[in-house]
Enzyme design. Structure first.
Site, PDB file in Angstrom:
ATOM      1  N   TYR A  39     -16.270  40.850   3.850  1.00 45.23           N
ATOM      2  CA  TYR A  39     -17.464  41.459   3.371  1.00 45.23           C
ATOM      3  C   TYR A  39     -18.296  40.748   2.338  1.00 45.23           C
ATOM      4  CZ  TYR A  39     -19.978  44.804   0.453  1.00 45.23           C
ATOM      5  OH  TYR A  39     -20.841  45.337  -0.281  1.00 45.23           O
ATOM      6  N   ASP A  96     -30.578  54.990   9.891  1.00 48.93           N
ATOM      7  CA  ASP A  96     -29.089  55.175   9.801  1.00 48.93           C
ATOM      8  C   ASP A  96     -28.536  55.623  10.876  1.00 48.93           C
ATOM      9  OD1 ASP A  96     -26.670  55.953   8.609  1.00 48.93           O
ATOM     10  OD2 ASP A  96     -27.646  55.621   6.660  1.00 48.93           O
ATOM     11  N   ARG A 145     -14.809  46.373 -14.195  1.00 48.55           N
ATOM     12  CA  ARG A 145     -15.903  46.164 -13.401  1.00 48.55           C
ATOM     13  C   ARG A 145     -17.221  46.732 -13.989  1.00 48.55           C
ATOM     14  NH1 ARG A 145     -12.734  44.065 -10.493  1.00 48.55           N
ATOM     15  NH2 ARG A 145     -11.999  44.685  -8.289  1.00 48.55           N
ATOM     16  N   SER A 149     -24.593  41.930  -2.901  1.00 50.10           N
ATOM     17  CA  SER A 149     -23.187  42.423  -3.720  1.00 50.10           C
ATOM     18  C   SER A 149     -22.692  41.260  -4.598  1.00 50.10           C
ATOM     19  CB  SER A 149     -22.116  42.568  -2.437  1.00 50.10           C
ATOM     20  OG  SER A 149     -20.709  42.888  -3.107  1.00 50.10           O
ATOM     21  N   ASP A 192      -9.536  41.869  -3.509  1.00 50.56           N
ATOM     22  CA  ASP A 192     -10.252  42.374  -4.720  1.00 50.56           C
ATOM     23  C   ASP A 192     -10.346  41.342  -5.777  1.00 50.56           C
ATOM     24  OD1 ASP A 192     -10.515  45.097  -3.917  1.00 50.56           O
ATOM     25  OD2 ASP A 192      -8.897  45.892  -4.979  1.00 50.56           O
ATOM     26  N   GLY A 239     -22.738  57.336   6.435  1.00 49.30           N
ATOM     27  CA  GLY A 239     -23.749  58.205   5.766  1.00 49.30           C
ATOM     28  C   GLY A 239     -23.674  59.554   6.526  1.00 49.30           C
ATOM     29  N   VAL A 292     -21.213  50.567  -7.765  1.00 43.43           N
ATOM     30  CA  VAL A 292     -22.262  51.355  -7.987  1.00 43.43           C
ATOM     31  C   VAL A 292     -21.477  52.913  -7.926  1.00 43.43           C
ATOM     32  CG1 VAL A 292     -24.157  52.582  -7.165  1.00 43.43           C
ATOM     33  CG2 VAL A 292     -23.845  50.177  -7.041  1.00 43.43           C
TER      34      VAL A 292
END
Ligand SMILES: NC(=O)c1ccc[n+]([C@@H]2O[C@H](COP(=O)([O-])OP(=O)(O)OC[C@H]3O[C@@H](n4cnc5c(N)ncnc54)[C@H](O)[C@@H]3O)[C@@H](O)[C@H]2O)c1
Length: 318
Positions: free
Chosen positions: A144, A33, A212, A120, A275, A38, A174
């Site tokens: 993305y 990482d 979602r 994704s 979106d 993170g 998530v």
């Protein structure tokens, strides 16, 4: 001793996966990482039990020796944001496509056993049909989404052309402990929790009726483990890693207010570019081939998540 590598292991989902691996008895877990989003503190409880590599997946020479000889590689490192990929597409492209290529290449050249790739649900875009099934035509609506889809293609091609064992899991939204609420690019549930604790009114982009398939992070980590052990018919394939349910943002904000016993009606802003309106996973294939069996209801997941944010606020305030 078999080596397990988690890229993005200091992130929100990666660190949950590291804990799940250790609970599952893994002996040698190594984390790659670069701490872009993170945090080392996400691995605080398992410090001493994991080998830490501060390395960039865009730098092949930094990651190849770590990945070489790994029994399993979980590839989660990414710049994981739709709006960020629109405002600043070059770094997202470099990490999500070139960096992912480096991970697959390092796994293949280093004779790693299997790569589980964090794909994704954004790959589906705004297809009308719900739930989304893996056989549907993909329709990415943001850089993305296109980048994460390219990672799936590489996973599949590294399997078909080079024999590398790969499984791609399309994560749906998530949520859970350690999701970073500090940036405008943060996941919506982390921002909702922050607002709730600070007794602030959230701004919902659009009318709040977008829905979602919110999936608790421990269920996602559990499925990653199952994918790493699945039989040969799962190899080279893509599976939905959702819960199979669907909740609107308005429903979630109502539920959180009810759990906390407060009334904070939301503000609404213009919808955000890129979106999608609705998202819900068909989980049939993941249940059949991987043994997917999500455990957490939305109420239970939200309660656990809120409790974690409150406890971490209390620690920070000390
Ligand atoms: N959170 C979700 O709802 C969701 C949904 C679909 C897919 N995903 C995917 O799951 C994965 C994990 O996402 P997350 O939500 O935990 O986000 P996160 O930002 O917490 O985790 C991503 C991790 O990757 C690291 N990273 C970024 N660039 C790197 C680089 N060049 N080299 C090494 N490490 C790098 C970050 O520091 C971070 O620890 C990502 O691949 C993301 O695309 C997440």
């Amino acid at each position: 001793m078999s080596k397990i590598v988690v890229t993005g292991g200091a992130g929100f989902i990666g660190s949950a996966l590291v804990r799940a691996l250790l609970e599952d008895g893994a002996q040698q877990v190594e984390v790659i990482d670069n701490l872009l989003t993170g945090r080392e503190s996400n691995l605080e409880e398992v410090r001493g039990k994991v080998k830490w590599h501060r390395a960039d997946i865009c730098q092949y020479d930094q990651i190849a020796p770590v990945i070489a000889g790994a029994d399993k590689v979980f590839h989660l490192a990414a710049i994981p944001s739709v709006p960020r990929s629109i405002h600043d597409p070059i770094p997202s492209h470099e990490v999500n496509i070139n960096g992912s290529f480096n991970v697959f290449r390092a796994a293949h050249e280093g004779k790693a056993g299997r790569v589980v790739y964090a794909a994704s649900s954004s790959a589906y875009g705004d297809t009308e049909v719900l739930p989304k099934v893996e056989t549907m035509q993909t329709n990415p609506k943001s850089p993305y989404a296109a980048q994460k889809l390219m990672g799936e293609y590489y996973a599949s091609v590294f399997h078909s052309c080079f024999g590398l064992e790969t499984v791609s899991l399309r994560f749906f939204n998530v949520y859970g402990p350690r999701q970073d609420p500090s940036s405008p690019y943060s996941g919506v549930l982390s921002l909702f929790n922050k607002c709730l604790i600070e007794r602030k009114v959230p701004t919902i982009f659009g009318d709040g009726e977008q829905s979602r398939d919110f999936t608790f992070v421990e269920d996602v980590a559990g499925l990653c483990l199952k994918a790493s052990k699945a039989g040969p018919n799962a190899l080279g394939k893509v599976y939905n890693a959702g819960n199979g349910g669907r909740f609107t943002l308005n429903m979630i904000w109502d539920l959180l207010q009810k759990i906390e016993g407060v009334s904070l009606p939301a503000n609404y802003g213009p919808p955000r570019a890129g979106d999608v309106k609705h998202s819900q996973a068909d989980t049939e294939a993941a249940r059949r081939d991987l043994g997917h069996d999500p455990k957490f209801s939305i109420e239970e997941g939200l309660r656990r998540t809120l409790a974690w944010y409150k406890a971490s606020e209390a620690v920070a305030a000390r």
